[in-house]
Design a protein around this motif. Structure first.
Motif, short mmCIF file in Angstrom:
data_model
loop_
_atom_site.label_atom_id
_atom_site.label_comp_id
_atom_site.label_asym_id
_atom_site.label_seq_id
_atom_site.Cartn_x
_atom_site.Cartn_y
_atom_site.Cartn_z
N GLY A 142 44.83 -4.53 10.09
CA GLY A 142 45.71 -4.92 9.00
C GLY A 142 45.18 -4.48 7.65
O GLY A 142 45.93 -4.01 6.79
N ALA A 143 43.86 -4.59 7.46
CA ALA A 143 43.25 -4.13 6.22
C ALA A 143 43.42 -2.62 6.06
O ALA A 143 43.68 -2.12 4.95
N ALA A 144 43.30 -1.88 7.16
CA ALA A 144 43.47 -0.43 7.11
C ALA A 144 44.91 -0.06 6.77
O ALA A 144 45.16 0.88 6.01
N ILE A 145 45.87 -0.80 7.32
CA ILE A 145 47.29 -0.53 7.02
C ILE A 145 47.58 -0.79 5.56
O ILE A 145 48.23 0.01 4.88
N TYR A 146 47.10 -1.93 5.05
CA TYR A 146 47.27 -2.21 3.63
C TYR A 146 46.59 -1.14 2.78
O TYR A 146 47.11 -0.71 1.74
N GLY A 147 45.39 -0.71 3.19
CA GLY A 147 44.68 0.33 2.46
C GLY A 147 45.47 1.63 2.41
O GLY A 147 45.50 2.31 1.38
N ALA A 148 46.13 1.96 3.52
CA ALA A 148 46.95 3.17 3.55
C ALA A 148 48.13 3.04 2.59
O ALA A 148 48.51 4.01 1.92
N VAL A 149 48.70 1.84 2.50
CA VAL A 149 49.81 1.62 1.57
C VAL A 149 49.33 1.78 0.13
O VAL A 149 50.02 2.36 -0.71
N TYR A 150 48.12 1.27 -0.16
CA TYR A 150 47.53 1.46 -1.49
C TYR A 150 47.40 2.96 -1.80
O TYR A 150 47.72 3.41 -2.90
N ALA A 151 46.89 3.72 -0.84
CA ALA A 151 46.69 5.15 -1.05
C ALA A 151 48.01 5.88 -1.22
O ALA A 151 48.15 6.76 -2.07
N LEU A 152 49.01 5.51 -0.42
CA LEU A 152 50.33 6.13 -0.55
C LEU A 152 50.94 5.82 -1.91
O LEU A 152 51.57 6.68 -2.54
N GLY A 153 50.77 4.58 -2.35
CA GLY A 153 51.27 4.21 -3.67
C GLY A 153 50.59 4.99 -4.78
O GLY A 153 51.24 5.41 -5.74
N CYS A 235 46.76 5.84 7.96
CA CYS A 235 45.65 6.39 7.16
C CYS A 235 45.70 7.92 7.13
O CYS A 235 45.43 8.55 6.10
N GLY A 236 46.04 8.52 8.28
CA GLY A 236 46.17 9.97 8.32
C GLY A 236 47.28 10.46 7.41
O GLY A 236 47.13 11.44 6.68
N LEU A 237 48.42 9.77 7.46
CA LEU A 237 49.55 10.12 6.59
C LEU A 237 49.17 9.95 5.12
O LEU A 237 49.48 10.80 4.28
N ALA A 238 48.48 8.85 4.81
CA ALA A 238 48.08 8.60 3.43
C ALA A 238 47.14 9.70 2.94
O ALA A 238 47.23 10.14 1.78
N GLY A 239 46.22 10.14 3.81
CA GLY A 239 45.31 11.21 3.43
C GLY A 239 46.04 12.50 3.10
O GLY A 239 45.72 13.17 2.10
N LEU A 240 47.03 12.85 3.92
CA LEU A 240 47.79 14.08 3.68
C LEU A 240 48.61 13.99 2.38
O LEU A 240 48.63 14.93 1.59
N VAL A 241 49.25 12.85 2.18
CA VAL A 241 50.06 12.68 0.98
C VAL A 241 49.19 12.66 -0.27
O VAL A 241 49.55 13.21 -1.31
#
Length: 254
Positions: A142-153, A235-241
């Motif tokens: 859950g923390a990783a999913i939220y972290g990915a949302v932070y990165a996408l934002g 997280c992978g998607l967030a990294g690419l974006v």
């Protein structure tokens, strides 16, 4: 550096940390007030709702502590100070996350863990190694999913210039949504946070397995264990974006 600076004024640090945890607890206080008038909320007992609350609050607290400052990147994009980070021998994402690191945010994590611990004592669940592992994985994923949302934002702000509130609607807003059982929401909303923005995998989906409850969407049982996979994909998607957003940065021209 920011941690050392914060701990220089220890009384101030303690007061702000306690204040952070106390402010976060007000959400749970509202839930407790609801249960003074009802015995169940959407068929969930107060202990079961506390499990949902504690899990999502702890996960968000971990992500907020490490990546909460990513939403500041909009200001750096507007005034051109992001250029300073680009010439330093360190990843830009790490520098943005560490910028003005707020150790006081650990108060939200402690508060979430306290509510989670209280919930576990009141649940009528037979605990074994598998369930304990699922609980731990749920919080970490859950923390990783939220972290990915932070990165996408943060990446979106390269395009929008400043969209911190859009990001907050999915992080803090999503946290508020996930504090309540999915049974009180319409199925279209539940589908949206399962298949579009998969926040349901932060706690709803694995928690239903822990509590022995049926999925409101009728998903197969193996989906309950997909939180780590969803976290990896996010997280992978967030990294690419993020990389695409950083490449599109053209400074202010000044």
């Amino acid at each position: 550096m920011w941690m050392r600076s914060t701990l220089t004024y220890r009384v101030s640090f303690v007061l702000t940390t306690v204040g952070s945890g106390t402010t976060a607890f007000l959400d749970f206080a509202a839930i407790l007030i609801m249960f003074t008038h009802v015995d169940a909320l959407g068929g969930f007992s107060v202990a079961e709702v506390a499990l949902l609350y504690g899990a999502t609050s702890t996960s968000l607290g971990l992500a907020d502590l490490t990546l909460g400052n990513v939403d500041r990147i909009g200001a750096r994009i507007r005034d051109g100070t992001l250029d300073v980070l680009l010439v330093r021998p360190a990843p830009v994402f790490a520098q943005v996350a560490a910028d003005r690191f707020a150790l006081r945010r650990v108060g939200r994590i402690v508060q979430g863990l306290l509510v989670l611990g209280w919930a576990l004592t009141g649940l009528d669940v037979e605990w074994h190694a598998g369930r304990v592992l699922l609980l731990v994985v749920m919080i970490v994923a859950g923390a990783a999913i939220y972290g990915a949302v932070y990165a996408l934002g943060g990446a979106f702000q390269f395009l929008a210039g400043d969209a911190a509130e859009v990001q907050n609607s999915f992080t803090y807003g999503g946290n508020t949504l996930l504090q309540y059982p999915p049974s009180i929401f319409g199925k279209d909303l539940v589908r949206g946070v399962t298949f579009v923005v998969p926040l349901a995998f932060v706690n709803w989906v694995p928690a239903l397995r822990l509590l022995g409850r049926d999925d409101p969407l009728g998903l197969p049982g193996w989906v309950d264990f997909l939180s780590p996979a969803v976290a990896v994909v996010m997280c992978g998607l967030a990294g690419l974006v993020w990389r695409a957003g950083l490449r599109s940065y053209r400074s202010t021209g000044s």
